[in-house]
Scaffold this motif. Structure first.
Motif, mmCIF file in Angstrom:
data_model
loop_
_atom_site.group_PDB
_atom_site.id
_atom_site.type_symbol
_atom_site.label_atom_id
_atom_site.label_comp_id
_atom_site.label_asym_id
_atom_site.label_seq_id
_atom_site.Cartn_x
_atom_site.Cartn_y
_atom_site.Cartn_z
ATOM 1 N N PRO A 62 0.808 -1.231 0.000
ATOM 2 C CA PRO A 62 0.000 0.000 0.000
ATOM 3 C C PRO A 62 0.841 1.281 0.000
ATOM 4 O O PRO A 62 1.841 1.390 0.702
ATOM 5 C CB PRO A 62 -0.816 -0.116 1.289
ATOM 6 C CG PRO A 62 -0.828 -1.578 1.600
ATOM 7 C CD PRO A 62 0.503 -2.088 1.147
ATOM 8 N N VAL A 63 0.390 2.242 -0.785
ATOM 9 C CA VAL A 63 1.037 3.543 -0.884
ATOM 10 C C VAL A 63 0.012 4.635 -0.615
ATOM 11 O O VAL A 63 -1.145 4.533 -1.042
ATOM 12 C CB VAL A 63 1.695 3.746 -2.268
ATOM 13 C CG1 VAL A 63 0.684 3.592 -3.395
ATOM 14 C CG2 VAL A 63 2.386 5.101 -2.360
ATOM 15 N N LYS A 208 -1.288 -1.352 -9.697
ATOM 16 C CA LYS A 208 -0.335 -2.400 -9.326
ATOM 17 C C LYS A 208 -0.066 -2.444 -7.829
ATOM 18 O O LYS A 208 0.628 -3.335 -7.350
ATOM 19 C CB LYS A 208 0.975 -2.230 -10.093
ATOM 20 C CG LYS A 208 1.760 -0.964 -9.781
ATOM 21 C CD LYS A 208 3.001 -0.894 -10.662
ATOM 22 C CE LYS A 208 3.817 0.368 -10.409
ATOM 23 N NZ LYS A 208 4.974 0.460 -11.321
ATOM 24 N N ARG A 209 -0.625 -1.459 -7.094
ATOM 25 C CA ARG A 209 -0.484 -1.407 -5.646
ATOM 26 C C ARG A 209 -1.787 -0.900 -5.049
ATOM 27 O O ARG A 209 -2.588 -0.251 -5.728
ATOM 28 C CB ARG A 209 0.658 -0.464 -5.252
ATOM 29 C CG ARG A 209 1.998 -0.812 -5.846
ATOM 30 C CD ARG A 209 3.038 0.221 -5.515
ATOM 31 N NE ARG A 209 3.277 0.308 -4.085
ATOM 32 C CZ ARG A 209 4.159 1.120 -3.536
ATOM 33 N NH1 ARG A 209 4.886 1.929 -4.302
ATOM 34 N NH2 ARG A 209 4.348 1.136 -2.234
ATOM 35 N N LYS A 210 -1.986 -1.183 -3.781
ATOM 36 C CA LYS A 210 -3.110 -0.598 -3.065
ATOM 37 C C LYS A 210 -2.819 0.888 -2.853
ATOM 38 O O LYS A 210 -1.726 1.254 -2.414
ATOM 39 C CB LYS A 210 -3.290 -1.300 -1.722
ATOM 40 C CG LYS A 210 -4.526 -0.866 -0.938
ATOM 41 C CD LYS A 210 -4.632 -1.689 0.347
ATOM 42 C CE LYS A 210 -5.877 -1.361 1.130
ATOM 43 N NZ LYS A 210 -5.935 -2.162 2.386
ATOM 44 N N VAL A 211 -3.792 1.742 -3.172
ATOM 45 C CA VAL A 211 -3.571 3.183 -3.152
ATOM 46 C C VAL A 211 -4.581 3.863 -2.233
ATOM 47 O O VAL A 211 -5.789 3.638 -2.329
ATOM 48 C CB VAL A 211 -3.672 3.781 -4.568
ATOM 49 C CG1 VAL A 211 -3.530 5.309 -4.516
ATOM 50 C CG2 VAL A 211 -2.616 3.177 -5.491
ATOM 51 N N TYR A 212 -4.058 4.683 -1.339
ATOM 52 C CA TYR A 212 -4.884 5.560 -0.512
ATOM 53 C C TYR A 212 -4.639 7.016 -0.913
ATOM 54 O O TYR A 212 -3.514 7.398 -1.232
ATOM 55 C CB TYR A 212 -4.503 5.439 0.968
ATOM 56 C CG TYR A 212 -4.768 4.118 1.624
ATOM 57 C CD1 TYR A 212 -6.038 3.792 2.107
ATOM 58 C CD2 TYR A 212 -3.730 3.208 1.817
ATOM 59 C CE1 TYR A 212 -6.260 2.583 2.753
ATOM 60 C CE2 TYR A 212 -3.953 1.999 2.456
ATOM 61 C CZ TYR A 212 -5.223 1.688 2.924
ATOM 62 O OH TYR A 212 -5.438 0.492 3.563
ATOM 63 N N ALA A 233 0.122 0.888 5.339
ATOM 64 C CA ALA A 233 0.903 1.583 4.305
ATOM 65 C C ALA A 233 2.392 1.280 4.430
ATOM 66 O O ALA A 233 2.934 1.150 5.531
ATOM 67 C CB ALA A 233 0.669 3.083 4.386
ATOM 68 N N GLU A 234 3.047 1.165 3.269
ATOM 69 C CA GLU A 234 4.490 0.951 3.201
ATOM 70 C C GLU A 234 5.236 2.167 2.639
ATOM 71 O O GLU A 234 6.454 2.248 2.756
ATOM 72 C CB GLU A 234 4.785 -0.268 2.317
ATOM 73 C CG GLU A 234 4.199 -1.564 2.843
ATOM 74 C CD GLU A 234 4.448 -2.745 1.922
ATOM 75 O OE1 GLU A 234 5.143 -2.564 0.887
ATOM 76 O OE2 GLU A 234 3.955 -3.836 2.219
ATOM 77 N N GLU A 235 4.489 3.078 2.049
ATOM 78 C CA GLU A 235 5.127 4.217 1.368
ATOM 79 C C GLU A 235 4.183 5.407 1.396
ATOM 80 O O GLU A 235 2.957 5.238 1.392
ATOM 81 C CB GLU A 235 5.441 3.831 -0.083
ATOM 82 C CG GLU A 235 6.080 4.929 -0.925
ATOM 83 C CD GLU A 235 6.269 4.494 -2.370
ATOM 84 O OE1 GLU A 235 6.099 5.340 -3.264
ATOM 85 O OE2 GLU A 235 6.565 3.296 -2.608
ATOM 86 N N ILE A 236 4.748 6.599 1.423
ATOM 87 C CA ILE A 236 3.956 7.812 1.280
ATOM 88 C C ILE A 236 4.585 8.676 0.193
ATOM 89 O O ILE A 236 5.787 8.946 0.221
ATOM 90 C CB ILE A 236 3.826 8.585 2.621
ATOM 91 C CG1 ILE A 236 2.934 9.822 2.452
ATOM 92 C CG2 ILE A 236 5.183 8.942 3.207
ATOM 93 C CD1 ILE A 236 2.526 10.462 3.781
ATOM 94 N N LEU A 237 3.761 9.068 -0.764
ATOM 95 C CA LEU A 237 4.190 9.960 -1.839
ATOM 96 C C LEU A 237 3.461 11.278 -1.656
ATOM 97 O O LEU A 237 2.240 11.357 -1.828
ATOM 98 C CB LEU A 237 3.878 9.358 -3.202
ATOM 99 C CG LEU A 237 4.285 10.197 -4.420
ATOM 100 C CD1 LEU A 237 5.797 10.399 -4.465
ATOM 101 C CD2 LEU A 237 3.796 9.551 -5.709
#
Length: 344
Positions: A62-63, A208-212, A233-237
């Motif tokens: 998740p991102v 291709k990824r779970k998106v919030y 979540a694994e990443e924050i953009l």
């Protein structure tokens, strides 16, 4: 057939900038954002703090796409003896670039009044030292568009210390594609994320990824993304404004990828993948260092979240003033999100 969401994004921007929302005064604009996401078929909710959270779909790794909807503004610090208002800034509002700007004063009772921020004694025909005076909020005042001459007159209107003062955004889009407004930082990014949500729904886009989407409400004062982030979540953009200025490569027509700002370098693997996506898509992009900048992505890390982090955004000129971007910068940012997150 490839669909263009630019008109939708610009329309959303105009609606968002028309809703006053300095940090601490964001309920109306987040209500609007929740409603727009629901209209697109999603199920957003607000955190206790007032941020908007919405899952857009996808699975695994998740991102979070984070943008902030709060803006700069002012708050009444004193009702002066002459009935005018001394204000202090919310966030990085600078007295130099809001002199003579029209504003609204929101009272706790719900009444709203018009005014203008002026220098004390602002007539050049009267004040011989006008050009020499330093522009600070101590030497400026909100002149109310009401018949007031003393403190008691203003207080009788219901205006008092702590009332929010919101400045006219003056949003316009030129025939040449330039977008001019206060508070493009960061309502332009929120509009882009709404456009991305619409694309996902309209085209049944496979991610291709779970998106919030995570829309924050206290970024301008430093703690926007400090809590209530999705636990998996694994990443924050952070999708925020790209800096335009001397020594930087970005222009208003580009998408900016930030490699480092005042909080340090962004995650190397995230930044590298963003650059590779921009190259593969033939996008007009720039990689820059922002010397006087901080983001919600870093706020999350400082709060203790274990996340990879990155930062992109459409180039914005004259940040924290009367800002300018371009539809090409919007398109490049929008397409970079698409390439970064779409299932190939």
């Amino acid at each position: 057939m490839k669909m263009d969401y630019t008109d939708y994004i610009l329309d959303q921007l105009k609606h968002l900038t028309a809703i006053d929302s300095p940090s601490g005064f964001t309920a109306a604009v987040t209500d609007y954002t929740v409603d727009q996401l629901k209209r697109l078929g999603f199920a957003p909710h607000k955190t206790n703090k007032g941020c908007v959270v919405c899952e857009l779909g996808g699975e695994e790794h998740p991102v979070i796409l984070s943008a902030h909807i709060d803006t700069l503004g002012g708050i009444v610090a004193q009702v002066k003896a002459n009935g005018r208002l001394r204000i202090t800034n919310i966030g990085g509002l600078n007295a130099n670039n809001c002199e003579t700007e029209n504003c609204k004063i929101y009272t706790r009772s719900g009444k709203v009044y018009d005014g203008t921020l002026q220098m004390n004694d602002p007539s050049i025909h009267v004040n011989g030292d006008y050009s020499k005076q330093e522009r600070t909020f101590k030497g400026m005042e909100v002149v109310l568009d009401e018949d007031v001459a003393k403190k008691e007159d203003t207080e009788a209107l219901g205006i008092c210390n702590g009332d929010f003062v919101c400045f006219d955004p003056r949003t316009t889009v030129t025939k040449s594609g330039y977008i001019k407004s206060r508070f493009l930082d960061d309502k332009l990014s929120v509009a882009i994320l709404l456009g991305f949500a619409k694309k996902i729904r309209d085209e049944q886009l496979q991610l291709k990824r779970k998106v919030y989407v995570f829309i924050t409400v206290y970024e301008e004062v430093g703690h926007g993304a400090c809590g209530a982030l999705p636990a998996d979540a694994e990443e924050i953009l952070s999708v925020d404004m790209g800096c335009v200025g001397e020594g930087l490569e970005c222009t208003e027509r580009k998408v900016s990828i930030c490699a480092e700002d005042s909080g340090g370098p962004y995650d190397y693997s995230v930044t590298t993948e963003l650059v590779n996506c921009a190259k593969q898509g033939g996008l007009d992009y720039a990689v820059d260092i922002y010397p006087h900048y901080g983001s919600d992505a870093e706020a999350a890390l400082f709060a203790g979240y274990d996340l990879k982090h990155g930062l992109i955004g459409a180039g914005v000129y004259a940040s924290h003033g009367y800002e300018r971007s371009h539809v090409n910068g919007v398109k490049n940012t929008f397409e970079l999100l698409n390439l970064y997150l779409k299932q190939s």
